[in-house]
Scaffold this active site. Sequence first.
Site, PDB file in Angstrom:
ATOM      1  N   ASP A  30      35.602  42.431 100.178  1.00 39.16           N
ATOM      2  CA  ASP A  30      36.442  41.044  99.828  1.00 39.16           C
ATOM      3  C   ASP A  30      37.708  41.738  99.997  1.00 39.16           C
ATOM      4  OD1 ASP A  30      35.225  39.285  97.268  1.00 39.16           O
ATOM      5  OD2 ASP A  30      37.210  39.663  97.008  1.00 39.16           O
ATOM      6  N   ARG A 154      18.995  32.603  89.758  1.00 40.29           N
ATOM      7  CA  ARG A 154      19.937  31.921  89.243  1.00 40.29           C
ATOM      8  C   ARG A 154      20.270  32.682  88.556  1.00 40.29           C
ATOM      9  NH1 ARG A 154      13.332  30.302  86.970  1.00 40.29           N
ATOM     10  NH2 ARG A 154      13.246  32.274  87.984  1.00 40.29           N
ATOM     11  N   PHE A 249      12.054  22.768  84.437  1.00 39.29           N
ATOM     12  CA  PHE A 249      13.735  22.232  83.838  1.00 39.29           C
ATOM     13  C   PHE A 249      13.428  20.417  84.232  1.00 39.29           C
ATOM     14  CE2 PHE A 249      16.810  24.404  87.022  1.00 39.29           C
ATOM     15  CZ  PHE A 249      15.828  25.671  86.097  1.00 39.29           C
ATOM     16  N   CYS A 260      27.073  25.528  90.314  1.00 35.99           N
ATOM     17  CA  CYS A 260      26.361  25.443  91.374  1.00 35.99           C
ATOM     18  C   CYS A 260      26.104  23.776  90.877  1.00 35.99           C
ATOM     19  CB  CYS A 260      24.997  26.420  91.610  1.00 35.99           C
ATOM     20  SG  CYS A 260      25.191  27.524  91.674  1.00 35.99           S
TER      21      CYS A 260
HETATM   22  C1  UDX Z   1      21.058  27.451  89.916  1.00 38.65           C
HETATM   23  C2  UDX Z   1      19.920  27.421  90.558  1.00 38.65           C
HETATM   24  O1  UDX Z   1      18.136  27.402  89.745  1.00 38.65           O
HETATM   25  C3  UDX Z   1      19.284  28.288  91.912  1.00 38.65           C
HETATM   26  O2  UDX Z   1      18.449  27.924  92.265  1.00 38.65           O
HETATM   27  C4  UDX Z   1      21.455  27.920  92.374  1.00 38.65           C
HETATM   28  O3  UDX Z   1      20.516  29.393  93.573  1.00 38.65           O
HETATM   29  C5  UDX Z   1      21.557  28.522  91.624  1.00 38.65           C
HETATM   30  O4  UDX Z   1      22.239  26.982  90.919  1.00 38.65           O
HETATM   31  P1  UDX Z   1      22.031  28.533  87.922  1.00 38.65           P
HETATM   32  O5  UDX Z   1      23.611  27.800  88.113  1.00 38.65           O
HETATM   33  O6  UDX Z   1      21.887  29.917  87.632  1.00 38.65           O
HETATM   34  O7  UDX Z   1      20.955  28.361  89.412  1.00 38.65           O
HETATM   35  O8  UDX Z   1      21.040  27.896  86.394  1.00 38.65           O
HETATM   36  P2  UDX Z   1      20.047  27.459  86.025  1.00 38.65           P
HETATM   37  O9  UDX Z   1      19.233  27.981  85.134  1.00 38.65           O
HETATM   38  O10 UDX Z   1      18.935  26.615  87.263  1.00 38.65           O
HETATM   39  O11 UDX Z   1      20.657  25.844  85.723  1.00 38.65           O
HETATM   40  C6  UDX Z   1      21.972  25.197  85.728  1.00 38.65           C
HETATM   41  C7  UDX Z   1      21.596  24.161  84.772  1.00 38.65           C
HETATM   42  O12 UDX Z   1      20.357  23.374  84.368  1.00 38.65           O
HETATM   43  C8  UDX Z   1      21.848  25.300  82.793  1.00 38.65           C
HETATM   44  O13 UDX Z   1      23.287  24.449  82.737  1.00 38.65           O
HETATM   45  C9  UDX Z   1      20.930  25.019  82.434  1.00 38.65           C
HETATM   46  O14 UDX Z   1      21.204  25.129  81.121  1.00 38.65           O
HETATM   47  C10 UDX Z   1      20.446  23.437  82.764  1.00 38.65           C
HETATM   48  N1  UDX Z   1      19.256  23.422  82.654  1.00 38.65           N
HETATM   49  C11 UDX Z   1      18.314  23.894  83.625  1.00 38.65           C
HETATM   50  C12 UDX Z   1      18.474  22.442  81.493  1.00 38.65           C
HETATM   51  O15 UDX Z   1      19.743  21.127  80.840  1.00 38.65           O
HETATM   52  N2  UDX Z   1      17.908  22.151  81.750  1.00 38.65           N
HETATM   53  C13 UDX Z   1      16.352  22.775  82.552  1.00 38.65           C
HETATM   54  O16 UDX Z   1      14.982  22.479  82.410  1.00 38.65           O
HETATM   55  C14 UDX Z   1      16.680  23.581  83.392  1.00 38.65           C
END
Ligand code: UDX
Length: 435
Positions: A30, A154, A249, A260
């Site tokens: 890095d 995630r 989800f 992301c």
């Molecule tokens: C996401 C993708 O899931 C992952 O595959 C990718 O590599 C990176 O981005 P992450 O951002 O770490 O992962 O979290 P994730 O668990 O997917 O939740 C993303 C957002 O969606 C969070 O803010 C969470 O609160 C929200 N969420 C998730 C909801 O509001 N409702 C749901 O049912 C699921």
Amino acid sequence: MNISIIGTGYVGLVTGACLAELGNTVTCTDNNHEKISELKRCVIPIYEPGLEELVKINVKKKRLFFTTSVKEAVNNSEVIFIAVGTPSLDNGEADLTGVENVARNIALNLTGYRLIVEKSTVPVETGKWVKHTISTYIKHNIKFDIASNPEFLREGQAINDFMHPDRIVIGVESKRARDILASLYKPLNAPLVITDIKSAELIKHASNSYLATKISFINAISQICEKVGADVVEVAKGMGLDKRIGSSFLNTGIGYGGSCFPKDVDAFINIAEKLGCNFDLLKAVKEINQQQKIFFLNKIKGLLWIIKDKAIGILGLSFKPNTDDIRNAPSIDIIRALQSEGAKIKIYDPCAMEKAKELLNRVRFCKDPYEVCRGSDCLLIITEWDEFKELDFFKIKKLLKRPFIIDGRNIYDPERMRKLGFTYAGIGRGGVLKR
Ligand code: UDX
């Protein structure tokens, strides 16, 4: 194999530690010298369950190394992963300066065949530009291949997601590149999707955008439930049992955040427009996500009427549980909106308060949920941490000025809260405030 990872953020560090755990020799590099010196002392700059342990084990077994020199990393490895950040520019486009910089740096240090792999989330056709850049700066006619191998990690469960992926996506344009990556991931015994580079790049953006679409869809349904007095949790349950829909989800809340989804949705809208395709669907997904926070703020006003000088207790800062990450967390927008109307904010979050202190001011950071409730006019649930699910509600009722709870993540049962004497509002839980 000898592997190097360029960029030691959430993705690079998890990928490096897990590939080392699989028995490879991994050099992580890095350009942030402070971060590398911390990592050399096994000090992990991010909160990711299990990561510190994994780094320590593999550093001890001399399978995981850290350096600031790209030259050293490139010379020591046959596979080079580009895992640098691709943040959003103001117009929503992905900022690829880091990727271009690394591609140029790799080219200048190549001394023999290497496979260069895009691990960062990049817009489709980035592989073509990485190849062009390396070809431009490479010495003599050294052979190399490019590949795309997007991650689906995630936060909060990244190691598990790496070690037990639903699928591994490999975009390649040579048999040699395909064989290298297929053997690298063989120990994981996961379904391999071997395709071309552009399709692999699109799988990533399309997957994240679809997940964000699912969330915005159920959030839009929650607004209809509010109007008619239906229960969105029941609706989601009824939908999710259809195998074609699936229950994951479909949890309504105050919108998605993180490093992301917001970035990937913006980038995908931008890519589509550049290609002459109008991605109105994704624009709506983004708009609904923004609306959901305003909808939550209106709920608070519906309860308190005047926000000015009210003490508002908030549980949760991180964009989701089991992480300290507050990037694009709904909490930040909500807190700033309440402060702009003169509210006094008290906060507790199990992990994210340190990071939030860099962003928020005039907020009282409390040591536990009960201090947040003491003397507050209402309690807001912003992040669904497990430790908020079984609180002492008798104590909370005494501590709050008024027994008002607005649950932004539907972690409590409305009937139970009503019976406990709270004026409770969830999201899409039948609309009217339950007394
Ligand atoms: C996401 C993708 O899931 C992952 O595959 C990718 O590599 C990176 O981005 P992450 O951002 O770490 O992962 O979290 P994730 O668990 O997917 O939740 C993303 C957002 O969606 C969070 O803010 C969470 O609160 C929200 N969420 C998730 C909801 O509001 N409702 C749901 O049912 C699921």
